[in-house]
Design an enzyme around this catalytic site. Sequence first.
Site, short mmCIF file in Angstrom:
data_model
loop_
_atom_site.label_atom_id
_atom_site.label_comp_id
_atom_site.label_asym_id
_atom_site.label_seq_id
_atom_site.Cartn_x
_atom_site.Cartn_y
_atom_site.Cartn_z
N HIS A 103 0.85 -1.20 0.00
CA HIS A 103 0.00 0.00 0.00
C HIS A 103 0.88 1.24 0.00
O HIS A 103 1.94 1.24 0.62
CB HIS A 103 -0.92 0.01 1.23
N GLU A 163 -7.81 -5.23 -0.29
CA GLU A 163 -8.34 -6.00 -1.41
C GLU A 163 -8.28 -7.51 -1.18
O GLU A 163 -9.08 -8.26 -1.74
CB GLU A 163 -7.59 -5.66 -2.71
#
Length: 367
Positions: free
Chosen positions: A249, A308
Amino acid sequence: MAQSSTSGLDGVVVADTTLSEVDGERGRLIIAGHDVEVIAGRSSFEELCRDLWAAIPGATSAPELRRALGQQRVWAFEQIGTLGRALHAADGMDALRGSLGQLPSRGSEWELAVRLTAATAVFAGAWWRLREGLAPLPPDPAAGHAEDLVSMLRGKATAHRAAGLEAYLVTVSDHGMNASTFTARVIASTGSDAVSAIVGAIGALKGPLHGGAPGPVLDMLLEIKSTANAEPWVRNELAAGRRIMGFGHRVYKVRDPRAEVLSAVAEEMGGAVLHDKALFDLAREVERTVLRVLDEVKPGRGLKTNVEFYTALVLQSLGLKPASFVALFACGRCAGWAAHVIEQHAEDHLIRPMSEYVGPRGLTVER
Ligand SMILES: CC(C)(COP(=O)(O)OP(=O)(O)OC[C@H]1O[C@@H](n2cnc3c(N)ncnc32)[C@H](O)[C@@H]1OP(=O)(O)O)[C@@H](O)C(=O)NCCC(=O)NCCS
């Protein structure tokens, strides 16, 4: 000094916001004043919208909002016949872009926020049914937004499916200055309308580095098949220079709190539907392996499980297929986009960064 054009604006603050805070160092996410762990699974989608949209003139209570969203879902369903082939697109984000883009852009900030959020759910549901060769199902204006979205997708919402989707929609509703929210704010900053801003945001969310990862996460798990295959598979991907979807991320380097919230939701739902339990157990094992191998092959990059990875498991447990995942992300994030558009309109300042010209100079034209 100007940023290098390759920086991707890392670390640059482009707005003050009261909507959400992404604290990458502590691995913390605050949405409208609440830690995500506090609201996911406890707040309804309507309560979340009430909090995110509190600054809009005309903002109202959660029950009134529930009624308004219900009425707008009915209105959006009535528009389906006027949308041409938009909802027949193979890709859900193409369908949302083509259908939402046809909505009228006139109305108060409040009306547009409700209309766009309601229509995103209705069009996502209708697109999915058409893709499956089924007729779109009409909304129930009396139902909660999340429950009704499950019904429009699947025909009937069980309590645990409605609760699972609601927790998901709340968890992904807003997330600081992510790429799609930034896109919406750039468009709003020109004085353009909420419909245009949200259609632009849909385009940004579609990309695999933003919202498009959970489908490939599920593909990865299905390809790995058994825990014994996990390590060779991951090493092979990394050796080939490919990224492992659902990990890493830009901001979170210690933990993505949304991954933990959705991990708990997925665990609960995986247990409730027997055939998903095996996939959930495999996912846990794959996660452990990926984290260990990434730490070894890419040391110091702080690559952790992101939202996700568990989104894939939650949505799969709802009986949904990977092709629908990004459109469902849009159904949750739309609440945040609408709030950011309003905040940006109030700011009334054009977002206009600079670029560093690195091309040739002084070229001549031969005549
Ligand atoms: C989300 C993402 C784009 C953030 O990337 P970023 O902050 O811009 O980081 P960078 O692209 O600069 O990558 C930094 C390093 O980590 C590596 N890396 C980042 N994510 C990786 C992943 N998922 N798998 C393998 N390596 C990864 C990069 O290859 C790079 O390695 P290098 O230093 O040897 O060149 C990235 O982690 C990614 O592509 N993840 C997979 C897609 C995904 O899950 N997206 C959903 C995000 S919520």
